[in-house]
Design a protein around this motif. Structure first.
Motif, PDB file in Angstrom:
ATOM      1  N   PRO A 124       0.802  -1.230   0.000  1.00 33.19           N
ATOM      2  CA  PRO A 124       0.000   0.000   0.000  1.00 33.19           C
ATOM      3  C   PRO A 124       0.831   1.273   0.000  1.00 33.19           C
ATOM      4  N   ILE A 125       2.068   1.218   0.547  1.00 32.87           N
ATOM      5  CA  ILE A 125       2.881   2.428   0.614  1.00 32.87           C
ATOM      6  C   ILE A 125       3.283   2.909  -0.777  1.00 32.87           C
ATOM      7  N   VAL A 126       3.538   1.962  -1.683  1.00 33.80           N
ATOM      8  CA  VAL A 126       3.886   2.342  -3.065  1.00 33.80           C
ATOM      9  C   VAL A 126       2.686   3.000  -3.734  1.00 33.80           C
ATOM     10  N   ALA A 127       1.497   2.431  -3.509  1.00 34.44           N
ATOM     11  CA  ALA A 127       0.272   3.012  -4.069  1.00 34.44           C
ATOM     12  C   ALA A 127       0.029   4.410  -3.489  1.00 34.44           C
ATOM     13  N   ARG A 128       0.331   4.572  -2.189  1.00 31.74           N
ATOM     14  CA  ARG A 128       0.126   5.878  -1.556  1.00 31.74           C
ATOM     15  C   ARG A 128       1.077   6.934  -2.115  1.00 31.74           C
ATOM     16  N   VAL A 129       2.338   6.555  -2.315  1.00 32.82           N
ATOM     17  CA  VAL A 129       3.324   7.498  -2.869  1.00 32.82           C
ATOM     18  C   VAL A 129       2.921   7.914  -4.281  1.00 32.82           C
ATOM     19  N   ASN A 130       2.557   6.916  -5.097  1.00 35.52           N
ATOM     20  CA  ASN A 130       2.105   7.223  -6.457  1.00 35.52           C
ATOM     21  C   ASN A 130       0.840   8.065  -6.442  1.00 35.52           C
ATOM     22  N   GLY A 131      -0.061   7.740  -5.501  1.00 33.28           N
ATOM     23  CA  GLY A 131      -1.314   8.488  -5.389  1.00 33.28           C
ATOM     24  C   GLY A 131      -1.080   9.940  -5.003  1.00 33.28           C
ATOM     25  N   SER A 132      -0.144  10.171  -4.097  1.00 34.82           N
ATOM     26  CA  SER A 132       0.175  11.542  -3.677  1.00 34.82           C
ATOM     27  C   SER A 132       0.755  12.341  -4.849  1.00 34.82           C
ATOM     28  N   HIS A 185      14.682   5.278  -1.166  1.00 37.00           N
ATOM     29  CA  HIS A 185      13.699   4.311  -0.671  1.00 37.00           C
ATOM     30  C   HIS A 185      13.518   3.157  -1.658  1.00 37.00           C
ATOM     31  N   SER A 186      14.603   2.728  -2.259  1.00 39.02           N
ATOM     32  CA  SER A 186      14.529   1.686  -3.290  1.00 39.02           C
ATOM     33  C   SER A 186      14.021   0.356  -2.739  1.00 39.02           C
ATOM     34  N   TYR A 187      14.238   0.138  -1.422  1.00 35.39           N
ATOM     35  CA  TYR A 187      13.802  -1.131  -0.823  1.00 35.39           C
ATOM     36  C   TYR A 187      12.287  -1.333  -0.927  1.00 35.39           C
ATOM     37  N   LEU A 188      11.532  -0.240  -1.061  1.00 38.94           N
ATOM     38  CA  LEU A 188      10.079  -0.360  -1.179  1.00 38.94           C
ATOM     39  C   LEU A 188       9.666  -0.958  -2.519  1.00 38.94           C
ATOM     40  N   TYR A 189      10.559  -0.821  -3.501  1.00 37.15           N
ATOM     41  CA  TYR A 189      10.211  -1.234  -4.868  1.00 37.15           C
ATOM     42  C   TYR A 189      10.914  -2.522  -5.284  1.00 37.15           C
ATOM     43  N   GLU A 190      11.667  -3.122  -4.376  1.00 39.03           N
ATOM     44  CA  GLU A 190      12.476  -4.284  -4.742  1.00 39.03           C
ATOM     45  C   GLU A 190      11.642  -5.477  -5.174  1.00 39.03           C
ATOM     46  N   VAL A 191      10.490  -5.689  -4.526  1.00 41.04           N
ATOM     47  CA  VAL A 191       9.641  -6.844  -4.873  1.00 41.04           C
ATOM     48  C   VAL A 191       9.189  -6.763  -6.318  1.00 41.04           C
ATOM     49  N   ILE A 275      -2.852 -11.862 -13.247  1.00 41.63           N
ATOM     50  CA  ILE A 275      -3.386 -13.229 -13.333  1.00 41.63           C
ATOM     51  C   ILE A 275      -2.430 -14.215 -12.659  1.00 41.63           C
ATOM     52  N   LYS A 276      -1.127 -13.852 -12.614  1.00 44.30           N
ATOM     53  CA  LYS A 276      -0.126 -14.705 -11.954  1.00 44.30           C
ATOM     54  C   LYS A 276       0.063 -14.327 -10.488  1.00 44.30           C
ATOM     55  N   ASN A 277      -0.902 -13.552  -9.960  1.00 43.97           N
ATOM     56  CA  ASN A 277      -0.933 -13.178  -8.538  1.00 43.97           C
ATOM     57  C   ASN A 277       0.221 -12.253  -8.140  1.00 43.97           C
ATOM     58  N   ASN A 278       0.632 -11.377  -9.054  1.00 36.53           N
ATOM     59  CA  ASN A 278       1.655 -10.389  -8.720  1.00 36.53           C
ATOM     60  C   ASN A 278       1.037  -8.995  -8.845  1.00 36.53           C
ATOM     61  N   MET A 279       0.181  -8.649  -7.886  1.00 31.67           N
ATOM     62  CA  MET A 279      -0.483  -7.346  -7.948  1.00 31.67           C
ATOM     63  C   MET A 279       0.471  -6.197  -7.648  1.00 31.67           C
ATOM     64  N   ASP A 280       1.575  -6.482  -6.951  1.00 30.80           N
ATOM     65  CA  ASP A 280       2.586  -5.444  -6.707  1.00 30.80           C
ATOM     66  C   ASP A 280       3.042  -4.824  -8.026  1.00 30.80           C
ATOM     67  N   LEU A 281       3.446  -5.714  -8.954  1.00 29.06           N
ATOM     68  CA  LEU A 281       3.935  -5.231 -10.241  1.00 29.06           C
ATOM     69  C   LEU A 281       2.809  -4.652 -11.078  1.00 29.06           C
TER      70      LEU A 281
END
Length: 364
Positions: A124-132, A185-191, A275-281
């Protein structure tokens, strides 16, 4: 063979067809349809080549390449249209790309992913940063329009100067978002990045891991870019006449049709990984693409327009401003908790469908 790879190969046949249609004068509608379809596989190849080069270049440079070239197709089409003087269509395509990525792409991803998995999670933090950041972009889009509608009379030069100022600020903000995501804050995007590298080799999971051929993929990147530019010239050359013949307004053409053509690669990527269950990406692709358009592509078009004598300001149609604000608000609300399901995807798609219908019947 993956859907993305199948489309990228199967639709290549439309490149010679579109060229033949253009030079043999098969009619504007035929040229419009065939050249539009021809851009789709080229966009996928451009995206794939960028990703392959990114794997060889390493995580930081790779992420930067994906950020810069992520919307190359949309930028090329917009630059060609701007050069042709189709300023209204270009401006509409900016808002249309933002709306389609936030509502259509994310909606399809959540719906199709949710049909396969009961509930999916993302950071959610990545979505929040992008949303801001998107909220800032919406503010930048709203203000020039509001200046005109809240004053007795504003000189055209003043609005252009305001647009240039805003464009520079947005580009600085985009540079800072890159610094945030790639360095501090690159660690937030590593996944997402790790999964992206895995996705690039999807379909080849049975074979041993290997580094892509850098020379080959740089060549593909260059050829695909030139081919997109060439097909865009053909597409833009007939877009006004063809859409007018179909009874479509420049507003609908820019907001709905152009993003569907230029954003095909992102659509396929986001949906396939969901579809491959990677909603992060998937969420990262959808929201990141919108952010790139708002904070980089739009400012570039403003500055390039001034340089080539086709000035484009950020004074958008008021209805476009409302539509972007609605898209950002709905996307932010749904992505706030870091979870998604098929119903939330349906709500996003329904919002897009309502806005699409409104643009279709809008008389301007």
């Amino acid at each position: 063979m993956s859907i993305k790879k199948t489309l990228s190969i199967a639709l290549l046949v439309f490149i010679p067809i579109s060229i033949a249609a253009e030079y043999l004068h098969w009619g504007t509608l035929t040229v419009f349809i065939t050249s539009g379809i021809a851009i789709i596989p080229l966009a996928i190849w451009l995206s794939t080549a960028t990703e392959e080069v990114a794997v060889v270049a390493g995580s930081s440079i790779g992420a930067l390449l994906n950020a810069v070239f992520g919307n190359a197709t949309e930028l090329i089409i917009a630059l060609v249209a701007l050069k042709a003087g189709l300023v209204d269509i270009v401006k509409a395509s900016i808002t249309g790309t933002i709306i389609s990525n936030l509502l259509l792409v994310m909606g399809l991803s959540m719906l199709l992913g949710g049909l396969r998995y009961k509930e999916q999670e993302f950071q959610p933090i990545v979505a929040r940063v992008n949303g801001s950041s998107m909220t800032l972009a919406v503010t930048a889009i709203v203000l020039p329009t509001m200046v005109i509608y809240t004053s007795n009379g504003v000189e055209e030069g003043a609005i252009l100067n305001l647009s240039i100022t805003v464009a520079v600020i947005l580009m600085i903000v985009y540079a800072l978002t890159l610094l945030f995501s790639l360095k501090t804050h690159s660690y937030l995007y590593e996944v997402g990045l790790v999964e992206l590298e895995g996705e690039i080799q999807a379909g080849e999971a049975e074979t041993p891991a290997h580094k892509p051929n850098l020379t080959l993929w740089i060549g593909v990147l260059v050829v695909a870019t030139l081919a997109v530019a060439f097909e865009s010239e053909i597409f833009v050359g007939v877009v006004e006449e063809a859409t007018k013949g179909l009874g479509l307004t420049p507003l609908f053409t820019g907001v709905i049709l152009l993003p569907l053509v230029g954003g095909a690669a992102e659509y396929v990527t986001a949906v396939s990984v969901a579809i491959k269950n990677n909603m992060d990406l998937s969420v990262s692709v959808a929201m990141g693409s919108s952010l790139l358009v708002a904070l980089l592509v739009a400012p570039i078009l403003v500055l390039v327009g001034v340089a080539i004598g086709q000035p484009m300001d950020l004074n958008f149609n008021p209805f476009e401003v409302v539509a972007v604000a609605v898209a950002v608000a709905v996307a932010n609300l749904i992505s706030l908790d870091g979870r998604s399901n098929w119903l939330e995807g349906t709500l996003l798609l329904a919002t897009y469908a309502v806005l699409g219908a409104a643009f279709y019947f809008h008389p301007a």
